[in-house]
Design a protein around this motif. Structure first.
Motif, PDB file in Angstrom:
ATOM      1  N   VAL A  64       2.492   1.728  -3.420  1.00 33.14           N
ATOM      2  CA  VAL A  64       1.512   2.180  -4.415  1.00 33.14           C
ATOM      3  C   VAL A  64       1.213   3.670  -4.234  1.00 33.14           C
ATOM      4  O   VAL A  64       1.116   4.413  -5.214  1.00 33.14           O
ATOM      5  N   PHE A  76       3.495  -2.151 -12.904  1.00 31.88           N
ATOM      6  CA  PHE A  76       2.349  -1.244 -13.003  1.00 31.88           C
ATOM      7  C   PHE A  76       2.383  -0.445 -14.299  1.00 31.88           C
ATOM      8  O   PHE A  76       1.357  -0.244 -14.939  1.00 31.88           O
ATOM      9  N   VAL A  91      -4.950   1.170  -5.002  1.00 31.10           N
ATOM     10  CA  VAL A  91      -5.372  -0.107  -4.442  1.00 31.10           C
ATOM     11  C   VAL A  91      -6.878  -0.007  -4.204  1.00 31.10           C
ATOM     12  O   VAL A  91      -7.330   0.833  -3.438  1.00 31.10           O
ATOM     13  N   ASP A 146       0.830  -1.202   0.000  1.00 31.72           N
ATOM     14  CA  ASP A 146       0.000   0.000   0.000  1.00 31.72           C
ATOM     15  C   ASP A 146       0.872   1.263   0.000  1.00 31.72           C
ATOM     16  O   ASP A 146       0.618   2.211  -0.742  1.00 31.72           O
ATOM     17  N   VAL A 156      -1.767   4.763  -9.971  1.00 32.81           N
ATOM     18  CA  VAL A 156      -2.097   3.427  -9.471  1.00 32.81           C
ATOM     19  C   VAL A 156      -2.880   3.585  -8.178  1.00 32.81           C
ATOM     20  O   VAL A 156      -2.533   4.424  -7.345  1.00 32.81           O
TER      21      VAL A 156
END
Length: 130
Positions: free
Chosen positions: A22, A117, A30, A19, A28
């Motif tokens: 990201v 990603f 979650v 987390d 991007v």
């Protein structure tokens, strides 16, 4: 448009680290987290992720079993697997055979995750152009 990621791992520290990584990246997000394959399959219906990043070894339903189910129900779903098990080459081969787009080792490298990603965002844009 952001790449929507579902993170699946039975370790709260791995999910927290994921987390955090990201959040440091552009484009991007979650959209959900699960601690096993059972939760992940349930979350797929409500989160509609572009990419699932999932551990191979988990309780209740392991990642390979979950991957098999996901690909049956959602053949176009993109799934990357995480593995920390030494000598897990056969598991990685099985993950690719079942349709995983990538197998990353844990602890994961931020650069490799960012590259995953970036390539998945490119796939998302390409698919939208179809």
């Amino acid at each position: 448009e952001k790449l929507r990621v579902l993170a699946v791992d039975d370790s709260p520290s791995v999910i927290a680290h994921f987390d955090q990584l990201v959040k440091s990246l552009e484009g991007v997000e979650v959209v959900g987290t699960a601690k096993d394959g059972v939760e992940a399959l349930a979350l797929l219906k409500t989160t509609s992720p572009d990419l699932v990043v999932m551990d191979i070894v988990m309780p209740r339903m392991d990642g390979l079993t979950a991957l098999r189910s996901m690909k049956q129900e959602y053949p176009d779903l993109r799934v990357a697997m995480l593995s920390s098990v030494a000598g897990s080459r056969s598991r990685a081969e099985e993950a690719f055979r079942l349709g995983a787009v990538q197998v990353l080792t844990k602890p994961f490298d931020a650069t490799k995750l960012a590259a995953l990603f970036a390539s998945e965002r490119a796939v998302k844009v390409e698919r939208r152009g179809d």
